[in-house]
Design a protein around this motif. Structure first.
Motif, PDB file in Angstrom:
ATOM      1  N   LEU A 181       0.802  -1.218   0.000  1.00  0.00           N
ATOM      2  CA  LEU A 181       0.000   0.000   0.000  1.00  0.00           C
ATOM      3  C   LEU A 181       0.840   1.276   0.000  1.00  0.00           C
ATOM      4  O   LEU A 181       0.407   2.307  -0.534  1.00  0.00           O
ATOM      5  CB  LEU A 181      -0.933   0.011   1.217  1.00  0.00           C
ATOM      6  N   ILE A 182       2.018   1.236   0.588  1.00  0.00           N
ATOM      7  CA  ILE A 182       2.823   2.452   0.740  1.00  0.00           C
ATOM      8  C   ILE A 182       4.170   2.339   0.025  1.00  0.00           C
ATOM      9  O   ILE A 182       4.555   3.233  -0.708  1.00  0.00           O
ATOM     10  CB  ILE A 182       3.037   2.784   2.232  1.00  0.00           C
ATOM     11  N   GLY A 183       4.889   1.235   0.230  1.00  0.00           N
ATOM     12  CA  GLY A 183       6.180   1.049  -0.419  1.00  0.00           C
ATOM     13  C   GLY A 183       7.339   1.490   0.453  1.00  0.00           C
ATOM     14  O   GLY A 183       7.206   2.348   1.333  1.00  0.00           O
ATOM     15  N   HIS A 184       8.513   0.928   0.170  1.00  0.00           N
ATOM     16  CA  HIS A 184       9.652   1.121   1.072  1.00  0.00           C
ATOM     17  C   HIS A 184      10.216   2.539   1.043  1.00  0.00           C
ATOM     18  O   HIS A 184      10.812   2.989   2.021  1.00  0.00           O
ATOM     19  CB  HIS A 184      10.764   0.113   0.756  1.00  0.00           C
ATOM     20  N   ILE A 185      10.031   3.270  -0.056  1.00  0.00           N
ATOM     21  CA  ILE A 185      10.596   4.623  -0.120  1.00  0.00           C
ATOM     22  C   ILE A 185       9.894   5.536   0.880  1.00  0.00           C
ATOM     23  O   ILE A 185      10.536   6.207   1.699  1.00  0.00           O
ATOM     24  CB  ILE A 185      10.496   5.180  -1.554  1.00  0.00           C
ATOM     25  N   VAL A 186       8.572   5.564   0.836  1.00  0.00           N
ATOM     26  CA  VAL A 186       7.820   6.409   1.760  1.00  0.00           C
ATOM     27  C   VAL A 186       7.973   5.906   3.197  1.00  0.00           C
ATOM     28  O   VAL A 186       8.141   6.695   4.136  1.00  0.00           O
ATOM     29  CB  VAL A 186       6.334   6.469   1.360  1.00  0.00           C
ATOM     30  N   ILE A 187       7.929   4.595   3.379  1.00  0.00           N
ATOM     31  CA  ILE A 187       8.125   4.037   4.718  1.00  0.00           C
ATOM     32  C   ILE A 187       9.474   4.467   5.279  1.00  0.00           C
ATOM     33  O   ILE A 187       9.590   4.877   6.440  1.00  0.00           O
ATOM     34  CB  ILE A 187       8.032   2.495   4.690  1.00  0.00           C
ATOM     35  N   GLY A 188      10.512   4.392   4.453  1.00  0.00           N
ATOM     36  CA  GLY A 188      11.846   4.764   4.899  1.00  0.00           C
ATOM     37  C   GLY A 188      11.949   6.225   5.288  1.00  0.00           C
ATOM     38  O   GLY A 188      12.575   6.574   6.305  1.00  0.00           O
ATOM     39  N   VAL A 189      11.346   7.114   4.495  1.00  0.00           N
ATOM     40  CA  VAL A 189      11.371   8.543   4.823  1.00  0.00           C
ATOM     41  C   VAL A 189      10.655   8.797   6.150  1.00  0.00           C
ATOM     42  O   VAL A 189      11.114   9.602   6.972  1.00  0.00           O
ATOM     43  CB  VAL A 189      10.742   9.370   3.684  1.00  0.00           C
ATOM     44  N   GLU A 190       9.562   8.111   6.373  1.00  0.00           N
ATOM     45  CA  GLU A 190       8.842   8.268   7.645  1.00  0.00           C
ATOM     46  C   GLU A 190       9.709   7.812   8.820  1.00  0.00           C
ATOM     47  O   GLU A 190       9.731   8.461   9.878  1.00  0.00           O
ATOM     48  CB  GLU A 190       7.543   7.470   7.607  1.00  0.00           C
ATOM     49  N   MET A 191      10.415   6.685   8.639  1.00  0.00           N
ATOM     50  CA  MET A 191      11.274   6.178   9.709  1.00  0.00           C
ATOM     51  C   MET A 191      12.405   7.157  10.014  1.00  0.00           C
ATOM     52  O   MET A 191      12.721   7.429  11.179  1.00  0.00           O
ATOM     53  CB  MET A 191      11.836   4.808   9.322  1.00  0.00           C
TER      54      MET A 191
END
Length: 395
Positions: free
Chosen positions: A217-227
């Motif tokens: 649903l989101i993908g690792h790029i956006v997840i990574g930026v959030e982290m």
């Protein structure tokens, strides 16, 4: 301990061994009789399993991603090895060793972890060093980071692949910074170690390699930026400019919009990270493809559907006359079926090998592949060459 691995199975062998069920499909034969097709996996590869008898009974014993003890006879059908399963039983997690079923990095996890922590400790920028330490000082996060694969199907597809890939890119950063002075070395190292950090959440890798719901649903790029943003907010007085530049590295490391990148690289460090990430992933992907057929005496690999080509296996130092005559050139036409899994997102595109390879698969999130276009001109063909243009930045 598992004794018989997929790579060792020969035609007419009687096989009695545990496997991980990667897929389970019920179907109906033309005569109206049910049968079951399985994808049975261990760390050396996959073998198709077919169940013709007692199908309904066996189907209730296990589900996809379960471990089973399969008993049956190996046979070759349409050039592909398969196991005709005559009996099976489900195994508990305590009865198996996970490393027997999922491929693992050839590098020691402890060795890579030591290299990672030493690289972080060597950074001169105190804020960047503290940011990385805030990630890797968390034992649970570090365990997942050093266990995760780097992708589901394209490159570094094994336990420890994410850490191995990230370290390789960070080491390439060291090489580049020695050759090109004036680069922000510490920022680039942080980008190398964190560009795929979201994959610890995007991928699941406890049984088989797949995407989590959040990953889809989101993908690792956006997840990574959030982290990264969450960690930065916990560090007092972290420079806003540094935070922005680092987030840009993560957001742009796939290079182009059509490769799933929310932004294109607009700093020299972002351009470098894009190409180093792409370089290491492609080298690993091609090498892995070359190593899949150790008994193949041909000088050429099988056709690679996502890269849309064959690869020449001999080193450049080999004399041409030393090649087998029949191996001088690959088959003129790609085989109709290679028995390899293609990610669902790429099946339609992969069926058209004449189409540009850059749009047939995916790397990192694996929703699109960058093909094998190694040059800047190839990747930017048909695009605006002004990396800093603001006119066409409408998302």
């Amino acid at each position: 301990m598992k004794q018989v691995f997929v790579e060792n199975v020969q035609e007419r062998d009687w096989v009695e061994s545990p496997f991980l069920v990667r897929d389970k499909v019920m179907a109906m034969a033309k005569n109206g009789k049910p049968y079951m097709t399985l994808k049975l996996m261990d760390r050396t590869g996959e073998i198709e399993g077919r169940v013709w008898d007692r199908v309904d009974e066996f189907a209730t014993r296990f589900e996809k991603d379960d471990f089973i003890l399969a008993r049956g006879k190996a046979s070759v059908y349409l050039g592909k090895m398969q196991l005709v399963v005559q009996d099976l039983e489900r195994l508990s997690d305590e009865q198996v060793e996970l490393s027997d079923f999922l491929p693992v990095s050839t590098r020691s996890p402890e060795e890579m972890e030591s290299e990672l922590l030493a690289k972080v400790a060597s950074l001169r920028d105190g804020f960047i060093r503290r940011l990385l330490e805030s990630f890797f000082a968390d034992p649970e996060f570090l365990r997942r980071y050093r266990t995760a694969p780097a992708a589901k199907a394209m490159h570094h597809v094994y336990l420890g692949g994410l850490l191995e890939h990230s370290l390789a890119v960070a080491n390439l950063v060291d090489d580049i910074c020695r050759r090109y002075p004036g680069l922000n070395h510490d920022l680039l190292v942080a980008g190398a170690l964190l560009h795929d950090v979201g994959k610890v959440e995007e991928l699941c890798y406890e049984r088989s390699f797949d995407y989590t719901d959040e990953g889809k649903l989101i993908g690792h790029i956006v997840i990574g930026v959030e982290m990264v943003d969450e960690k930065i907010r916990a560090i007092a007085d972290f420079p806003r400019r540094t935070a922005t530049l680092l987030k840009h590295l993560l957001l742009s490391h796939h290079g182009q919009y059509e490769f799933g990148s929310p932004k294109r690289p607009k700093t020299i460090e972002a351009v470098i990270l894009n190409f180093l990430d792409d370089l290491d992933s492609k080298i690993n992907g091609v090498r892995t493809h070359m190593e899949r057929e150790p008994d193949n005496q041909s000088g050429w690999t099988a056709y690679h559907r996502l890269y849309d080509r064959y690869f020449f296996k001999h080193s450049f130092g080999d004399e041409a006359e030393g090649l087998p005559r029949e191996a001088a050139t690959p088959a003129s036409d790609p085989p109709a079926a290679q028995g390899r899994e293609i990610p669902p997102q790429t099946q339609v595109a992969a069926a058209k090998p004449q189409a540009p390879a850059a749009k047939t698969g995916g790397k990192g999130g694996e929703q699109r592949s960058r093909g094998m276009s190694f040059t800047l001109g190839d990747q930017l063909r048909g695009k605006s060459l002004d990396l800093f243009s603001t006119e066409d930045d409408k998302e």
